[in-house]
Design an enzyme around this catalytic site. Structure first.
Site, PDB file in Angstrom:
ATOM      1  CG  ASP A  94      -2.274   0.677   0.934  1.00  0.00           C
ATOM      2  OD1 ASP A  94      -2.288   1.920   0.942  1.00  0.00           O
ATOM      3  OD2 ASP A  94      -3.285  -0.005   0.711  1.00  0.00           O
ATOM      4  CG  ASP A  95       0.223   6.068   0.581  1.00  0.00           C
ATOM      5  OD1 ASP A  95       1.262   6.366  -0.025  1.00  0.00           O
ATOM      6  OD2 ASP A  95      -0.713   6.862   0.766  1.00  0.00           O
ATOM      7  CE  LYS A 140      -6.183   0.649  -1.359  1.00  0.00           C
ATOM      8  NZ  LYS A 140      -5.940   0.451   0.090  1.00  0.00           N
ATOM      9  CG  ASP A 150      -6.641   5.555  -2.153  1.00  0.00           C
ATOM     10  OD1 ASP A 150      -7.846   5.869  -2.099  1.00  0.00           O
ATOM     11  OD2 ASP A 150      -6.014   5.121  -1.168  1.00  0.00           O
ATOM     12  NE  ARG A 185     -13.039   0.411  -0.292  1.00  0.00           N
ATOM     13  CZ  ARG A 185     -12.195   1.216   0.379  1.00  0.00           C
ATOM     14  NH1 ARG A 185     -10.900   1.116   0.184  1.00  0.00           N
ATOM     15  NH2 ARG A 185     -12.652   2.094   1.235  1.00  0.00           N
ATOM     16  CG  ASP A 205     -10.791   3.724   3.822  1.00  0.00           C
ATOM     17  OD1 ASP A 205     -11.157   3.589   2.641  1.00  0.00           O
ATOM     18  OD2 ASP A 205      -9.736   4.295   4.142  1.00  0.00           O
TER      19      ASP A 205
END
Length: 516
Positions: A93-94, A169, A171, A227, A231
């Protein structure tokens, strides 16, 4: 360097898929499975404070991630048999990159966290028989304020392809206001979709735009998942003002959305998911400590029933036996990976006694499976244990109410069905602990799943083949049957679930009900 990247892309044919395929790039025919770093989108820390971990647990890495964590996790996924259950992706992830791009404009990995570079990590993960995923954002910055990909889609897509990534992924932070209509969001996300395709490398494209601008209406032709909510967080049904919406029609998706909040929001749009393009309910919180065992069973079961990606979000090397036995239940995973690709539908949703958060409901969910089987879930989100009932007429209501349904032959409710409990073969803590500690015997290890009722190797035998072979680890335990026009009854614990596979009998006598 940029020219070299573009030349290498030109040597590869763009990803193309035949007309009629439901996957825009040929990937994700069943929902993807894997593990991903958990990072709360909304919190942006300065560089000196980029460590996001829940104060009461040691399971979410957040920005405290590096090559060693990824490789240790990958190794344990193999050792624990998770890879062979279908958990193929290891997703970074980030916070993986430097704060500035290179002089030629490409993203650069943090040399402290990744001293040998991202490609070296990717290669080692591939050598384990796994796939590697990465993260960026369709904005100026990532959610943790690192460089992101808006306006840099071509060079970033080629960089990812050169590093050998298999999953992106993508965002939605710092998007420069390029949202508010479906067309604005489509164009912004489609730019990266096209850039990924032009690299010639098959890359699962996971949009993470939190349901903004209704991606379930337009993302199927340019993404493999989207999504559909803000979250998730590790709570069964606690409301949180930071997740203000309770329906899919939401201007502020927020974060800290509970399991039941997300299930309620996705219920009206489950049909938007299809092979190659799935509603993403967010990562699995199973094992992170905020819910009970029954609540985690609901979480895992419903993500499987609704056909969400199954991306584990817990600390794999430190997982407990109870966590493992939930995530490693092949009978439930077989529902997720069923080749029909049909998400479950909520048939009814009714009020129940309210719990400590003034929440309470019961519901029936039904899914058509390949080969004529069905899966049902009786979900008790109420404050106390309840007997829940589902008639065959309710279970097969779509068959009876579809135009011409009654004229196409006998309705499914007019025959008997065998009932298989999908949680009855859940492995006990002794077996799970033995696997986690590397002490399983030769007959109980994940390397020998022959004739096992609780272990499965989907690498050797895909789920579709295992179901056709009536593998007991996938079918569950036959606990009872229900005759034509009958009623299925189950005692379901507070914040719990009963989940069954139904298989038609060759012949059945008439009866009103059969209690489990």
């Amino acid at each position: 360097m940029i020219r070299a990247c573009l030349l290498s892309a030109a040597l590869l044919a763009p990803v193309t898929v035949a007309l009629g395929s439901t996957s825009y790039n040929g990937l994700a025919k069943t929902p993807p499975m894997g593990w991903g770093v958990q990072l709360e989108r909304c919190v942006a820390f300065p560089p000196t404070l980029r460590l996001m971990r829940h104060p009461d647990q040691d399971t979410a890495y957040g920005c405290d991630i590096d090559a060693d964590v990824l490789l240790e996790t990958a190794e344990k996924m193999v050792d624990f048999g998770l890879r062979d259950l279908g958990y193929k992706y290891v997703i970074l992830d980030d916070c993986w990159q430097n704060m500035q791009r290179s002089p030629n404009g490409s993203l650069v990995a943090n040399a402290t966290k990744f001293p040998d570079g991202i490609k070296a990590v990717s290669d080692q993960i591939h050598d384990m028989g796994l796939m590697f995923g990465m993260y960026s954002s369709a904005g100026m910055y990532t959610c943790a304020q690192y460089p992101a990909s808006l306006g840099h889609e071509t060079i970033d897509a080629q960089t990812f392809a050169d590093w050998g990534i298999d999953y992106l992924k993508y965002d939605n932070c710092y998007n420069q206001g390029q949202e508010g209509t479906s067309k604005l969001s489509f164009d912004r996300y489609n730019t990266m979709s096209q850039a990924l395709n032009k690299t010639g490398r098959p890359i699962h494209y996971g949009m993470c735009n939190w349901g903004k601008d209704y991606p379930w209406n337009w993302a199927q032709t340019m993404a493999n998942s989207w999504r559909m909510s803000g979250d998730v967080y590790d709570s069964f049904d606690r409301p949180d003002d930071r997740c203000p919406c309770t329906t899919y029609d939401c201007e502020l998706p927020g974060f800290h959305c509970s399991i039941m909040n997300i299930i309620g929001k996705v219920a009206p749009i489950v049909d938007k998911g299809q092979p190659g393009a799935w509603n993403d309910l967010d990562a699995l919180e199973v094992g992170n400590g905020g819910m009970t065992d029954d609540e985690y069973k609901v979480h895992f079961s419903m993500w499987a029933m609704i056909k969400s990606p199954l991306i584990m979000g817990t600390n794999i090397p430190k997982m407990t036996a109870s966590t493992y036995s939930i995530l490693a239940n092949p009978a439930v995973i077989a529902i997720s990976q069923d080749s029909a690709g049909t998400p479950a539908v909520r048939v009814w949703n009714r009020k129940a006694d309210l719990d400590e958060y003034d929440q309470g409901s019961i519901s029936l969910w039904v899914m058509a499976l390949s080969g004529g089987d069905y899966a049902i879930a009786l979900l008790n989100a109420g404050a106390k244990e309840l007997q829940l009932n589902a008639t065959l007429e309710e279970i097969f209501v779509d068959k009876a109410t579809t135009a011409g349904g009654a004229t196409r032959g006998p309705l499914p409710s007019s025959k008997g069905w065998d009932i298989y409990d999908l949680w009855a073969n859940r492995m006990d803590d002794t077996m799970a602990s033995s696997i986690l500690q590397g002490n399983a015997t030769s007959t109980g290890s994940m390397m020998n799943t022959t004739n096992s009722t609780m272990l499965y190797n989907a690498t050797e035998t895909p789920y579709a083949d295992g179901v056709k072979q009536n593998n007991t680890a996938l079918l569950g335990v036959r606990t009872s049957s229900v005759d034509a026009m009958g009623t299925i009854q189950a005692m379901v614990p507070r914040h719990g679930i009963a989940m069954y596979r139904l298989r038609a009998q060759a012949g059945a006598a008439m009866s009103k009900r059969d209690e489990l």
